[in-house]
Design a protein around this motif. Structure first.
Motif, mmCIF file in Angstrom:
data_model
loop_
_atom_site.group_PDB
_atom_site.id
_atom_site.type_symbol
_atom_site.label_atom_id
_atom_site.label_comp_id
_atom_site.label_asym_id
_atom_site.label_seq_id
_atom_site.Cartn_x
_atom_site.Cartn_y
_atom_site.Cartn_z
ATOM 1 N N VAL A 127 0.826 -1.212 0.000
ATOM 2 C CA VAL A 127 0.000 0.000 0.000
ATOM 3 C C VAL A 127 0.867 1.271 0.000
ATOM 4 C CG1 VAL A 127 -1.616 1.337 1.435
ATOM 5 C CG2 VAL A 127 -1.912 -1.139 1.180
ATOM 6 N N GLU A 128 0.406 2.284 -0.783
ATOM 7 C CA GLU A 128 0.992 3.629 -0.693
ATOM 8 C C GLU A 128 -0.162 4.602 -0.500
ATOM 9 O OE1 GLU A 128 3.184 4.228 -4.330
ATOM 10 O OE2 GLU A 128 4.402 2.442 -3.999
ATOM 11 N N GLY A 129 0.051 5.637 0.313
ATOM 12 C CA GLY A 129 -1.038 6.599 0.542
ATOM 13 C C GLY A 129 -0.491 7.886 1.129
ATOM 14 N N THR A 130 -1.407 8.778 1.501
ATOM 15 C CA THR A 130 -1.006 10.065 2.102
ATOM 16 C C THR A 130 -1.884 10.354 3.307
ATOM 17 O OG1 THR A 130 -0.342 10.916 -0.042
ATOM 18 C CG2 THR A 130 -0.775 12.549 1.654
ATOM 19 N N VAL A 131 -1.245 10.881 4.377
ATOM 20 C CA VAL A 131 -2.004 11.281 5.571
ATOM 21 C C VAL A 131 -2.686 12.609 5.266
ATOM 22 C CG1 VAL A 131 -1.821 11.953 8.002
ATOM 23 C CG2 VAL A 131 -0.313 10.178 7.089
ATOM 24 N N ILE A 132 -4.019 12.646 5.419
ATOM 25 C CA ILE A 132 -4.745 13.896 5.203
ATOM 26 C C ILE A 132 -4.762 14.684 6.512
ATOM 27 C CG2 ILE A 132 -6.983 14.910 4.594
ATOM 28 C CD1 ILE A 132 -5.484 13.523 2.299
ATOM 29 N N GLU A 133 -5.040 14.018 7.591
ATOM 30 C CA GLU A 133 -4.886 14.652 8.902
ATOM 31 C C GLU A 133 -4.789 13.595 9.986
ATOM 32 O OE1 GLU A 133 -8.201 17.318 8.916
ATOM 33 O OE2 GLU A 133 -9.406 15.982 10.103
ATOM 34 N N SER A 134 -4.289 14.011 11.148
ATOM 35 C CA SER A 134 -4.217 13.043 12.234
ATOM 36 C C SER A 134 -4.720 13.689 13.505
ATOM 37 C CB SER A 134 -2.790 12.551 12.396
ATOM 38 O OG SER A 134 -1.945 13.634 12.688
ATOM 39 N N ARG A 135 -5.287 12.867 14.373
ATOM 40 C CA ARG A 135 -5.818 13.406 15.635
ATOM 41 C C ARG A 135 -5.638 12.340 16.705
ATOM 42 N NH1 ARG A 135 -11.175 11.589 16.610
ATOM 43 N NH2 ARG A 135 -11.901 10.199 14.968
ATOM 44 N N LYS A 136 -5.832 12.778 17.955
ATOM 45 C CA LYS A 136 -5.752 11.797 19.040
ATOM 46 C C LYS A 136 -7.155 11.565 19.574
ATOM 47 C CE LYS A 136 -1.035 12.449 20.589
ATOM 48 N NZ LYS A 136 -0.185 13.502 21.104
ATOM 49 N N ASP A 137 -7.515 10.309 19.789
ATOM 50 C CA ASP A 137 -8.836 9.978 20.303
ATOM 51 C C ASP A 137 -8.617 9.288 21.642
ATOM 52 O OD1 ASP A 137 -11.883 9.230 19.230
ATOM 53 O OD2 ASP A 137 -11.059 7.803 20.686
ATOM 54 N N LYS A 138 -9.419 9.689 22.649
ATOM 55 C CA LYS A 138 -9.187 9.133 23.997
ATOM 56 C C LYS A 138 -9.261 7.612 23.999
ATOM 57 C CE LYS A 138 -9.931 12.718 27.361
ATOM 58 N NZ LYS A 138 -10.915 13.626 27.862
ATOM 59 N N GLY A 139 -10.266 7.065 23.322
ATOM 60 C CA GLY A 139 -10.441 5.613 23.380
ATOM 61 C C GLY A 139 -9.582 4.861 22.384
#
Length: 639
Positions: free
Chosen positions: A268-280
């Motif tokens: 697989v090849e791809g691009t990160v559009i955005e990242s966030r932190k989720d508590k769970g």
């Protein structure tokens, strides 16, 4: 005597540890060298001669550590595969970015497009802003829309050389026409070599003029079909949901011409559009897959972090089994959150992923070391000259006296060394910045980078990170007397109470330009206020005479008010030949021999000053009030 093992490149911290001393001990020893303490941080690299001198000054001996011959490390990075065989390519959905000027309706258009999908699922299905979503057309085609947080993040991705977008929908409001960011958006699309579809929004408004918009765009080489160009224009109302499917069909038509295809096999090849932190769920990224098919259990690397995919979710938080090229997907299983715009590559095993991350970290450290050494050498050179001059001045003293002089001169630096210099300058604004996702944090930091008014008020970014406001942010704000700015994040009740108790401001915003306005207000508060004279009335001296009070002759001016009024309580200026020759208060103000408080326009009066100044006919008397006015910052971030 202790023996210290030293090596060529040691940081202040490493040397302190090797000697079993605290960092301040090292700083103290550095006072007697030609090093400028202001440029030294715990992670600054020291030169060998300085390391030896510090050890000797501390009454210790040194021995050089056996240098392990650092073999040229083998490059273990992961890279993209060579281009696919055209026979393996299959069609994929287009990836569309919506760009346009602030308030022209980008967000409303995205929301309306998502609603067309939600209606077909259960209501209230949109729970999470994941940065990308799919629209299913009645004809069976799919389109992927990206929700880019501001232009700054979009250009940051482009600068990293990633081009995720196939088509740009340019939103222009029918009543406003082409604006600053419209032009920027056209530039973005041109630089990225991406074709446009024009969406003329707010066509339901009476003052809408779609034809004017099309004509204005000709100046920027955006030629609509009716003028013989190849840009499709669709009149829409995002608010009322009018013509959205026509816009989607226009996009599909353009995508068909582009013949978008991808290889859905292999790694697989791809691009990160955005990242966030989720508590769970821990760190989550939204990605667009560009090659291969992503499944649970795949091992991925992006930037300096890696993931073993535990779950895949679509934009509505539903679990997916696989994601093929062009499809947006949320990935769970990252060790840490990568950055928006990072390239995602699948590798064979977890061990291979760790190798890649180790290599990338090593390369970054080597580059930092190289930069550090260059900076330090330049600073040391400049400092050596200063040091020589200083030493010449002290040449006649004994070494003990010299030491005492140096220590006194540098003592203040010693105590302000630790990172926290609480006694911050009155006009320094210390900021703690928190964002919900990497893209928006980057956009805000890019805006702060444009700050160029250090002479008015210093801007100091103490900390930035992802996630809700935490106790750590509060203690940082307290230590640095700072303000916390949060973008699309929350602060729970206990945090708010703690902030209130400590008198710390928490500013939460969801719209970038409102955050910038609030930031400007904070900067304004820290600027000194200036006193401005506001004129209340003006009078001309028509005659002069004097009256005797006791033994003193007091000059009196016969005046006529020709503008505003004279108020005895206010301050006055006497102006002769355009020069102010006196400022102060009146000792008397009379109208027909009666003492009065106020004289209005057109009335005559006699007045004397609190200083016995002679008047001349033709002098001007100005009555004024002093007002404190808050200065405003001259920083313009271009919003």
């Amino acid at each position: 005597i202790g023996e210290v093992e030293i090596k060529q490149m040691m940081t202040v911290e490493e040397l302190a540890q090797a000697m079993g001393k605290d960092i301040d001990h090292i700083y103290e020893a550095l006072l007697y060298t030609d090093i400028n303490l202001d440029s030294v941080e715990p992670d600054s690299v020291l030169q060998e001669d300085h390391i030896k001198m510090i050890v000797q000054k501390s009454g210790m001996k040194y021995k050089s550590a056996k240098l392990k011959e650092e073999k040229e490390r083998k490059n273990t990075d992961a890279v993209k595969r060579p281009p696919a065989d055209p026979a393996d390519l299959t069609p994929r959905p287009p990836v569309v970015t919506i760009l346009g000027h602030v308030d022209h309706g980008k967000t409303t258009l995205l929301d309306s497009l998502r609603k067309t999908q939600v209606a077909s699922m259960e209501a209230g299905g949109i729970t999470q802003h994941i940065g990308a979503f799919l629209v299913h057309m009645p004809s069976g085609e799919k389109i992927t829309f990206l929700d880019t947080p501001g232009h700054a993040a979009f250009s940051a991705m482009r600068a990293r050389g990633t081009n995720v977008t196939d088509i740009v929908i340019l939103v222009v409001a029918a009543e406003d026409g082409v604006m600053q960011q419209t032009i920027e958006s056209i530039e973005h699309a041109k630089n990225a070599g991406v074709p446009l579809v024009l969406a003329i929004n707010k066509c339901d408004k009476p003052e809408a003029d779609p034809e004017r918009v099309k004509k204005e765009l000709l100046a920027y080489d955006v030629v609509c079909e009716e003028f013989g160009g190849d840009v499709q224009a669709v009149n829409i109302s995002a608010l009322k949901g009018e013509n959205l499917m026509v816009l989607a069909e226009a996009t599909v038509a353009l995508a068909e011409m582009l013949e978008l295809k991808a290889d859905a096999t292999g790694l697989v090849e791809g691009t990160v559009i955005e990242s966030r932190k989720d508590k769970g769920k821990g760190p989550l990224t939204t990605a667009i897959i560009q090659r291969g098919t992503l499944r649970k259990g795949c091992v991925l690397v992006a930037g300096k972090t890696w993931a073993k995919v535990r779950f895949l979710f679509d934009e509505n938080g539903k679990a997916m089994d696989a994601a093929s090229p062009g499809i947006p997907v949320e990935i769970m299983g990252w060790k840490e959150a990568p950055s928006a715009g990072d390239e995602i590559l699948e590798v064979e095993s977890e061990q291979r992923a760790q190798e890649v991350v180790a290599w990338r970290t090593y390369v970054e450290q080597q580059e930092k070391l190289k930069k550090d050494i260059e900076v330090i050498e330049a600073k040391q050179k400049e400092h050596r000259l200063e040091y020589k001059k200083k030493q010449e001045k002290l040449a006649h003293l004994t070494w003990r006296q010299r030491k005492a002089v140096l220590y006194k001169a540098n003592k203040h630096l010693m105590f302000s060394r630790p990172k926290e210099r609480t006694e911050m300058d009155e006009n320094t604004l210390s900021l703690i910045v928190k964002g919900d996702v990497d893209g928006s944090l980057e956009a805000i930091l890019n805006i702060l980078d444009s700050y160029d008014c250090e002479d008015e008020c210093k801007l100091d970014i103490v900390y930035f990170g992802l996630g809700d406001i935490s106790e750590n942010d509060i203690s940082l704000a307290e230590a640095f007397n700072g303000v916390i700015f949060g973008f699309s994040v929350k602060a729970n009740e206990s945090i708010k109470k703690l902030a209130d108790k400590k008198g710390i401001k928490i500013k939460l915003h969801n719209i970038i330009y409102k955050l910038v306005d609030d930031l400007k207000d904070e900067l304004n508060c820290r600027l000194p206020s200036t006193v401005v004279d506001t004129t209340i009335g003006e009078a001309s001296v028509l005659d002069t005479f004097s009256v005797t009070v006791g033994k003193n002759k007091i000059p009196v001016a016969g005046c006529r008010v020709h503008k505003g009024l004279l108020d005895r309580k206010m301050k006055f200026k006497l102006i002769r030949n355009r020069d102010v020759i006196w400022k102060g208060c009146l000792s008397s103000l009379k109208h027909h021999k009666d003492d009065v408080q106020v004289i209005k326009t057109g009335m005559d009066c006699g007045l004397s000053l609190d200083k016995n100044l002679e008047f001349n006919i033709g002098d001007e008397i100005i009555c004024y009030e002093e007002k404190e006015v808050q200065q405003t910052t001259s920083w313009d971030p271009g919003f």
